[in-house]
Design a protein around this motif. Structure first.
Motif: not given
Length: 152
Positions: A69-73, A38-49
């Motif tokens: 959809k939403e990111n409140r650190p 398991s991994s991910y491609e992209g980042d955790w910025t609100e609005g990003s894919k």
């Protein structure tokens, strides 16, 4: 509507738990119970894919196509699934993709007395069969235990 909730108490500050959960190196470890590699491609910025992927039986990357959809650190992150990744291709239309489109994964981090409670809320359209429901139950319990071990 399908809803499931999982939680765990971790003996670490929420900032550490947040980074352990989302940083790629440790993400690959604690998500292993869902799918090897398991991994991910992209980042955790609100609005990003962001693509959540792992190799399928043929070694091709497959998984979920999602958006943050939403990111409140250090407090809350919401992931909305929009489709699937199949054999390295992003698919947002058709029956298979529509099964997952609109489902949400929400992560809440609550710190109390130098411990962090991580609450995972899953919700999605349609119904979920008992086998898949049990798979999520087993996988989330194992994954959250790994997260706890890494963060503590």
């Amino acid at each position: 509507m399908v809803k499931q909730q999982f939680s765990i108490s971790i003996n670490a500050p929420k900032e550490k738990v947040w980074h352990t959960m989302l940083d790629l190196d440790t993400y690959k470890i604690w998500t292993e119970p869902f799918s090897p590699g398991s991994s991910y491609e992209g980042d955790w910025t609100e609005g990003s894919k962001i693509l959540f992927v792992s190799p399928d039986e043929n070694g091709k990357m497959s998984g979920m196509l999602s958006y943050i959809k939403e990111n409140r650190p250090y407090e809350f992150i919401s992931i909305e699934n929009k489709g699937i990744v199949k054999e390295g291709k992003e698919i947002t239309t058709g029956e298979e993709a529509e099964e997952y489109a609109g489902s949400l994964e929400n992560y809440t981090f609550k710190e109390m007395d130098s411990k962090t409670e991580v609450i995972v809320d899953l919700s999605g359209p349609g119904e979920i069969d008992e086998e898949l429901k049990q798979y999520f139950q087993d996988s989330w319990q194992k994954a959250l235990q790994k997260l706890k071990q890494l963060a503590e």
